[in-house]
Each structure stands twice: as C-alpha cells, then as structure tokens.
Scaffold this active site. Structure first.
Site, PDB file in Angstrom:
ATOM      1  N   GLY A   1       0.844  -1.024   0.012  1.00  0.00           N
ATOM      2  CA  GLY A   1       0.286   0.420  -0.078  1.00  0.00           C
ATOM      3  C   GLY A   1       0.827   1.375   0.079  1.00  0.00           C
ATOM      4  O   GLY A   1       2.099   0.750  -0.420  1.00  0.00           O
TER       5      GLY A   1
ATOM      6  N   LEU B   1       0.076   3.911  -2.151  1.00  0.00           N
ATOM      7  CA  LEU B   1       0.964   3.429  -3.719  1.00  0.00           C
ATOM      8  C   LEU B   1       1.448   5.335  -4.397  1.00  0.00           C
ATOM      9  O   LEU B   1       0.820   5.775  -3.661  1.00  0.00           O
ATOM     10  CB  LEU B   1      -0.691   3.220  -4.095  1.00  0.00           C
ATOM     11  CG  LEU B   1      -1.304   1.932  -3.585  1.00  0.00           C
ATOM     12  CD1 LEU B   1      -2.240   1.380  -4.556  1.00  0.00           C
ATOM     13  CD2 LEU B   1      -0.611   0.511  -3.963  1.00  0.00           C
TER      14      LEU B   1
ATOM     15  N   HIS C   1       4.450   1.727  -7.894  1.00  0.00           N
ATOM     16  CA  HIS C   1       3.636   0.618  -7.816  1.00  0.00           C
ATOM     17  C   HIS C   1       2.915   0.568  -9.338  1.00  0.00           C
ATOM     18  O   HIS C   1       2.624  -0.520 -10.024  1.00  0.00           O
ATOM     19  CB  HIS C   1       3.099   1.031  -6.814  1.00  0.00           C
ATOM     20  CG  HIS C   1       3.345   0.684  -5.188  1.00  0.00           C
ATOM     21  ND1 HIS C   1       3.110   1.703  -5.157  1.00  0.00           N
ATOM     22  CD2 HIS C   1       4.184  -0.681  -5.044  1.00  0.00           C
ATOM     23  CE1 HIS C   1       3.282   0.587  -3.697  1.00  0.00           C
ATOM     24  NE2 HIS C   1       4.002  -0.038  -3.520  1.00  0.00           N
TER      25      HIS C   1
ATOM     26  N   GLN D   1       7.414  -9.895   7.574  1.00  0.00           N
ATOM     27  CA  GLN D   1       8.844  -9.202   6.676  1.00  0.00           C
ATOM     28  C   GLN D   1       9.174  -7.966   8.191  1.00  0.00           C
ATOM     29  O   GLN D   1      10.849  -7.580   7.474  1.00  0.00           O
ATOM     30  CB  GLN D   1       8.101  -9.371   5.684  1.00  0.00           C
ATOM     31  CG  GLN D   1       7.635  -8.090   5.485  1.00  0.00           C
ATOM     32  CD  GLN D   1       7.374  -8.031   3.657  1.00  0.00           C
ATOM     33  OE1 GLN D   1       6.958  -8.283   3.094  1.00  0.00           O
ATOM     34  NE2 GLN D   1       8.127  -7.208   3.025  1.00  0.00           N
TER      35      GLN D   1
ATOM     36  N   VAL E   1      11.249   2.766 -10.740  1.00  0.00           N
ATOM     37  CA  VAL E   1      10.342   4.567 -10.964  1.00  0.00           C
ATOM     38  C   VAL E   1      11.305   5.873  -9.814  1.00  0.00           C
ATOM     39  O   VAL E   1      10.979   5.053  -8.616  1.00  0.00           O
ATOM     40  CB  VAL E   1       9.468   4.076 -11.042  1.00  0.00           C
ATOM     41  CG1 VAL E   1       8.424   5.665 -11.598  1.00  0.00           C
ATOM     42  CG2 VAL E   1       9.053   3.453 -11.705  1.00  0.00           C
TER      43      VAL E   1
HETATM   44  P1  AMP Z   1       6.138  -1.989  -1.267  1.00  0.00           P
HETATM   45  O1  AMP Z   1       4.402  -1.914  -1.632  1.00  0.00           O
HETATM   46  O2  AMP Z   1       7.137  -1.544  -1.354  1.00  0.00           O
HETATM   47  O3  AMP Z   1       6.156  -3.523  -0.451  1.00  0.00           O
HETATM   48  O4  AMP Z   1       6.253  -2.627  -3.406  1.00  0.00           O
HETATM   49  C1  AMP Z   1       5.233  -3.131  -3.904  1.00  0.00           C
HETATM   50  C2  AMP Z   1       6.286  -3.426  -5.251  1.00  0.00           C
HETATM   51  O5  AMP Z   1       6.499  -2.298  -6.257  1.00  0.00           O
HETATM   52  C3  AMP Z   1       7.485  -4.225  -5.095  1.00  0.00           C
HETATM   53  O6  AMP Z   1       7.067  -5.148  -6.527  1.00  0.00           O
HETATM   54  C4  AMP Z   1       8.406  -3.109  -5.211  1.00  0.00           C
HETATM   55  O7  AMP Z   1       9.671  -3.618  -5.503  1.00  0.00           O
HETATM   56  C5  AMP Z   1       7.736  -2.335  -6.370  1.00  0.00           C
HETATM   57  N1  AMP Z   1       8.472  -1.643  -6.471  1.00  0.00           N
HETATM   58  C6  AMP Z   1       8.388  -0.126  -4.835  1.00  0.00           C
HETATM   59  N2  AMP Z   1       8.767   0.614  -5.457  1.00  0.00           N
HETATM   60  C7  AMP Z   1       9.283   1.079  -6.653  1.00  0.00           C
HETATM   61  C8  AMP Z   1       9.754   1.997  -7.278  1.00  0.00           C
HETATM   62  N3  AMP Z   1      10.315   2.617  -7.090  1.00  0.00           N
HETATM   63  N4  AMP Z   1       9.415   1.518  -9.108  1.00  0.00           N
HETATM   64  C9  AMP Z   1       9.538   0.544  -9.406  1.00  0.00           C
HETATM   65  N5  AMP Z   1       8.949  -0.671  -8.685  1.00  0.00           N
HETATM   66  C10 AMP Z   1       8.470  -0.627  -6.884  1.00  0.00           C
END
Ligand code: AMP
Length: 280
Positions: free
Chosen positions: A32, A34, A38, A62, A177
C-alpha cells in the site's frame, strides 16, 4: 468495469472463480501507500490485458523491527481511489488473521542468498516476503506476477523460489521509477520532509555521475562512493556493495565480462532507504 474490493478469502475466491477460465490474471503484491512505482507495475499488467489484481497487505512477517512496522505509512482510502482510477480489476485487502490464522507455523526459507545485503541486517525478512508471496500465488493463481527492480534482492529471491519450487507463475520485472531528482520512489519516502528528500536523492546522483570505468577493483570504488555519500549527508550507511546481477555474488574486479550492480541501504532520519544501480 468497476474495481472489485475483496476483503476476505471467500470474496477473493468467489470473484476470481468467475474470471479464471476466461482471463489471465496479473498479480501486483504491495504493502500500500501506492506511488508511481506501484503504478508502473499495474500499467504493465493492464497493457498485457491481464485481469489485474493488486493486493494491499503490510506483511508483519517481513518486519524485523517493530517500530518500522508501526510507522509504516498507511493510506487505504487514497490507495483505493488510485486503484479505481487506474482500472485495476480487483483489489485484495486482507486482515492479518486471514493470512496468518491463529496457530500458523509454516514458513518458506531460501538458504543461500537471504543472509546477504538486506538479509544480513533484517533477520528473517526474506522468509517473511517469500512466505506471503507464495501464499498470494496459491490464493490468486496468477499467470504473471509483477515486481520492481528497486527491490532487486527480493525480485531475485522470488524468481529463485518460482524456479526451485516449480511454480507456474511468470515473473515480470519493472525498472525502478524515480522522482524528478532521481530518488527511487518508496512508500517510506512519505516519512521524509523536503530537506531530507533532497539529501536522499544524492544517492542516485552520485551513482549516475560516477565514472565506474576508472576503477579497477570494487574496494577502491566503494571507498570513493562512501566518501561522496557521506559528504552529501548520507552518513548512516548500512551497506554498500557491488555484486553480480545474475547470482548476487560479490564482485572484486570491475570488468565488462559480468553485469554488476551497486547495492545500498542507508538510514536518513531513521528512515531506511534502499537502491541499486547497474554499473556496466
Ligand atoms: P512495496 O509496496 O514497497 O512492498 O512494493 C510493492 C512492489 O512495488 C514491489 O515489487 C516493489 O519492488 C515495487 N516497487 C516499489 N517501489 C518501486 C519503484 N520506485 N519502482 C518500481 N517498482 C517499485
């Protein structure tokens, strides 16, 4: 089509059963808060015409640090708006008890690459990640699942789990990103004010402006990078390492024979930042 909001395993199952036969499912697991990182994963799944499922679950398993878990930013209402605006087909927002019912005691653990980089400092972190991702694969049975390169070790371990356990899901990765200053987008960035966001963005700037070719070995390169980072205000560096992209082995010599990445984790104002950058 309207976004389906599923908050229970029953509702998830019922809604997925309706589409399973006719559509391929694309899964984007998230915690979340977002942001555009994401959204890049969501857009990729939509572009491939998958029935796109986003999960929002701050996975307690985690988090090795209770305080980090407690202060993890939550914005469910805003997330649902973002999800609807981006035509996600279904969002699954379970409660902890649904994912880990009372008496839960079965975990997944990778034993060769989970105690390096982030794993060295976050005991059981990757076991928590793999356990929840495996559960989501079982519950949702996606054709593809999307993960960001920002969490490169996580992406590596999920690909490894899929291979090691003969899972059918295809893993699709998306490049990191960044914001206009180069800072890798992260939900945790919301905990930093403008002054610290600017300092945080020096991580990418330093990597981008470094002449990696001028260094013969990783030791001298790391010494140089550390010095520049500290001068820019990134003083609390948990690790900075150069490793091979294909197997995460430590690199000693810098040459073009193998693809290498620099990996970093650092704390700024108590907020943990991670990033990685392809150096050749
Ligand atoms: P999280 O909500 O941080 O667990 O991330 C969920 C998914 O989004 C994971 O696969 C992350 O690697 C991806 N993600 C988070 N930040 C970025 C970003 N800046 N660029 C690309 N993917 C991301």
């Amino acid at each position: 089509m309207q976004t389906i909001i599923a908050r229970s395993l029953d509702s998830l199952k019922k809604n997925l059963n309706k589409v399973k036969k006719s559509k391929k499912i694309g899964l984007i697991p998230t915690m979340g808060s977002l942001h555009d990182g994401h959204l890049a994963l969501i857009k990729k799944s939509k572009k491939l015409k998958f029935f796109t499922v986003v999960t929002i679950f701050v996975n307690p398993l985690q988090f090795n640090n209770k305080n980090d878990f407690k202060k993890y930013p939550l914005q469910e209402k805003k997330d649902i708006d973002i999800i609807k605006k981006n035509n996600v087909d279904l969002v699954f927002i379970p409660k902890k008890q649904q994912i880990y019912p009372h008496g839960f005691s079965t975990y997944l653990k990778e034993i060769n690459h989970s105690n390096i980089l982030c794993g060295q400092f976050r005991t059981n972190h990757f076991s928590g990640v793999l356990t929840v991702v495996f559960k989501l694969f079982v519950l949702i049975q996606p054709y593809s699942a999307f993960f960001g390169e920002k969490d490169f070790q996580q992406l590596f371990l999920i690909k490894k789990m899929v291979k090691d356990l003969h899972l059918e899901v295809k893993i699709i990765s998306v490049p990191t990103v960044r914001d206009s200053n180069g800072l890798a987008l992260s939900s945790r960035n919301k905990l930093l004010d403008d002054k610290y966001l600017k300092i945080a963005s020096s991580i990418y700037k330093i990597f981008k402006n470094s002449k990696f070719k001028n260094y013969k070995n990783t030791k001298s390169l790391i010494t140089y990078l550390k010095k520049r980072l500290i001068n820019s205000g990134i003083v609390d560096i948990e690790y900075i390492e150069i490793r091979k992209s294909k197997n995460l082995e430590k690199a000693i010599i810098l040459n073009n024979r193998e693809k290498l990445r620099v990996f970093i984790a650092a704390y700024l104002k108590g907020v943990r930042l991670i990033d990685n950058y392809k150096i050749n």
